[in-house]
Design a protein around this motif. Structure first.
Motif, mmCIF file in Angstrom:
data_model
loop_
_atom_site.group_PDB
_atom_site.id
_atom_site.type_symbol
_atom_site.label_atom_id
_atom_site.label_comp_id
_atom_site.label_asym_id
_atom_site.label_seq_id
_atom_site.Cartn_x
_atom_site.Cartn_y
_atom_site.Cartn_z
ATOM 1 N N TYR A 28 1.108 10.432 6.782
ATOM 2 C CA TYR A 28 1.022 10.586 5.332
ATOM 3 C C TYR A 28 -0.070 9.700 4.744
ATOM 4 O O TYR A 28 -0.367 8.609 5.272
ATOM 5 N N ILE A 29 -0.610 10.137 3.618
ATOM 6 C CA ILE A 29 -1.385 9.242 2.771
ATOM 7 C C ILE A 29 -0.429 8.170 2.251
ATOM 8 O O ILE A 29 0.717 8.462 1.882
ATOM 9 N N VAL A 30 -0.880 6.936 2.230
ATOM 10 C CA VAL A 30 -0.087 5.837 1.688
ATOM 11 C C VAL A 30 -0.727 5.361 0.391
ATOM 12 O O VAL A 30 -1.946 5.162 0.320
ATOM 13 N N GLY A 31 0.094 5.198 -0.608
ATOM 14 C CA GLY A 31 -0.394 4.710 -1.894
ATOM 15 C C GLY A 31 0.259 3.405 -2.273
ATOM 16 O O GLY A 31 1.418 3.146 -1.926
ATOM 17 N N TRP A 32 -0.510 2.590 -2.973
ATOM 18 C CA TRP A 32 0.021 1.371 -3.587
ATOM 19 C C TRP A 32 0.069 1.606 -5.103
ATOM 20 O O TRP A 32 -0.893 2.095 -5.693
ATOM 21 N N PHE A 33 1.177 1.230 -5.699
ATOM 22 C CA PHE A 33 1.353 1.294 -7.132
ATOM 23 C C PHE A 33 1.886 -0.059 -7.596
ATOM 24 O O PHE A 33 2.446 -0.813 -6.807
ATOM 25 N N ARG A 34 1.739 -0.308 -8.885
ATOM 26 C CA ARG A 34 2.311 -1.529 -9.439
ATOM 27 C C ARG A 34 2.934 -1.234 -10.799
ATOM 28 O O ARG A 34 2.529 -0.300 -11.486
ATOM 29 N N GLN A 35 3.893 -2.066 -11.141
ATOM 30 C CA GLN A 35 4.553 -1.914 -12.429
ATOM 31 C C GLN A 35 4.862 -3.280 -12.995
ATOM 32 O O GLN A 35 5.578 -4.077 -12.366
ATOM 33 N N ALA A 36 4.310 -3.531 -14.172
ATOM 34 C CA ALA A 36 4.588 -4.768 -14.889
ATOM 35 C C ALA A 36 5.717 -4.512 -15.882
ATOM 36 O O ALA A 36 5.933 -3.369 -16.306
ATOM 37 N N PRO A 37 6.444 -5.545 -16.278
ATOM 38 C CA PRO A 37 7.548 -5.363 -17.226
ATOM 39 C C PRO A 37 7.087 -4.685 -18.509
ATOM 40 O O PRO A 37 6.079 -5.070 -19.104
ATOM 41 N N GLY A 38 7.805 -3.642 -18.895
ATOM 42 C CA GLY A 38 7.492 -2.947 -20.128
ATOM 43 C C GLY A 38 6.322 -1.993 -20.039
ATOM 44 O O GLY A 38 5.921 -1.400 -21.044
ATOM 45 N N LYS A 39 5.753 -1.829 -18.843
ATOM 46 C CA LYS A 39 4.611 -0.932 -18.676
ATOM 47 C C LYS A 39 4.940 0.173 -17.684
ATOM 48 O O LYS A 39 5.868 0.060 -16.876
ATOM 49 N N GLU A 40 4.149 1.236 -17.737
ATOM 50 C CA GLU A 40 4.335 2.334 -16.802
ATOM 51 C C GLU A 40 3.778 1.959 -15.424
ATOM 52 O O GLU A 40 2.926 1.089 -15.298
ATOM 53 N N ARG A 41 4.290 2.661 -14.426
ATOM 54 C CA ARG A 41 3.789 2.449 -13.080
ATOM 55 C C ARG A 41 2.327 2.868 -13.005
ATOM 56 O O ARG A 41 1.955 3.925 -13.518
ATOM 57 N N GLU A 42 1.531 2.059 -12.357
ATOM 58 C CA GLU A 42 0.077 2.274 -12.317
ATOM 59 C C GLU A 42 -0.397 2.460 -10.890
ATOM 60 O O GLU A 42 -0.020 1.692 -9.996
ATOM 61 N N PHE A 43 -1.242 3.444 -10.668
ATOM 62 C CA PHE A 43 -1.856 3.655 -9.365
ATOM 63 C C PHE A 43 -2.818 2.515 -9.064
ATOM 64 O O PHE A 43 -3.635 2.140 -9.923
ATOM 65 N N VAL A 44 -2.753 1.983 -7.850
ATOM 66 C CA VAL A 44 -3.650 0.910 -7.441
ATOM 67 C C VAL A 44 -4.658 1.395 -6.403
ATOM 68 O O VAL A 44 -5.860 1.230 -6.563
ATOM 69 N N ALA A 45 -4.156 1.994 -5.328
ATOM 70 C CA ALA A 45 -5.055 2.438 -4.260
ATOM 71 C C ALA A 45 -4.309 3.359 -3.305
ATOM 72 O O ALA A 45 -3.071 3.331 -3.250
ATOM 73 N N SER A 46 -5.067 4.160 -2.563
ATOM 74 C CA SER A 46 -4.469 5.015 -1.542
ATOM 75 C C SER A 46 -5.430 5.142 -0.364
ATOM 76 O O SER A 46 -6.644 4.940 -0.501
ATOM 77 N N ILE A 47 -4.852 5.513 0.773
ATOM 78 C CA ILE A 47 -5.654 5.660 1.991
ATOM 79 C C ILE A 47 -5.030 6.735 2.864
ATOM 80 O O ILE A 47 -3.798 6.828 2.957
ATOM 81 N N ASN A 48 -5.873 7.547 3.491
ATOM 82 C CA ASN A 48 -5.330 8.585 4.347
ATOM 83 C C ASN A 48 -5.161 8.052 5.776
ATOM 84 O O ASN A 48 -5.444 6.886 6.059
ATOM 85 N N TRP A 49 -4.690 8.917 6.668
ATOM 86 C CA TRP A 49 -4.356 8.495 8.031
ATOM 87 C C TRP A 49 -5.547 7.884 8.759
ATOM 88 O O TRP A 49 -5.431 6.857 9.410
#
Length: 120
Positions: A28-49
């Motif tokens: 699978y492609i793996v993604g990193w996301f982050r979420q700060a308090p009171g904010k929506e989840r944000e895309f950070v980075a992704s990488i394929n196999w």
């Protein structure tokens, strides 16, 4: 199952490397996301196999890099020049959907997350 690690409390300008380790090998492609308090989840980075297809979010593009070691079933997020606005809970997940790469709704098998706190 995915397990994140490597978070912590650092000073602004310092670096951290997060790890996302899978219990079994996956293509699978793996993604990193982050979420700060009171904010929506944000895309950070992704990488394929293969590691040849990489996407990095605009807010971190010049500071964060993503890589993977398939022998270790691990994806890394190297975070340099950290800022207070990088403070968040960071999660990794598999992209299982066919929709946009940066949409969190396309991902599943989320880990429990690792907290990154950047102090000024």
């Amino acid at each position: 199952q995915l397990v994140e690690s490597g978070g912590g409390l650092v000073q602004a300008g310092e670096s951290l490397r997060l790890s996302c380790t899978a219990s079994v090998r996956s293509t699978y492609i793996v993604g990193w996301f982050r979420q700060a308090p009171g904010k929506e989840r944000e895309f950070v980075a992704s990488i394929n196999w293969s590691g040849r297809s990489i996407e990095v979010g605009n807010s971190v593009k010049d500071r964060f890099t993503i890589s993977r070691d398939n022998d270790k079933n691990t994806v890394y997020l190297q975070m340099n020049s950290l800022k207070s606005e990088d403070t968040a809970l960071y999660h990794c997940a598999y992209k299982v959907g066919v929709g946009p790469l940066r949409a969190s709704s396309e991902y599943a098998y989320w880990g429990q997350g690792t907290q990154v706190t950047v102090s000024t």
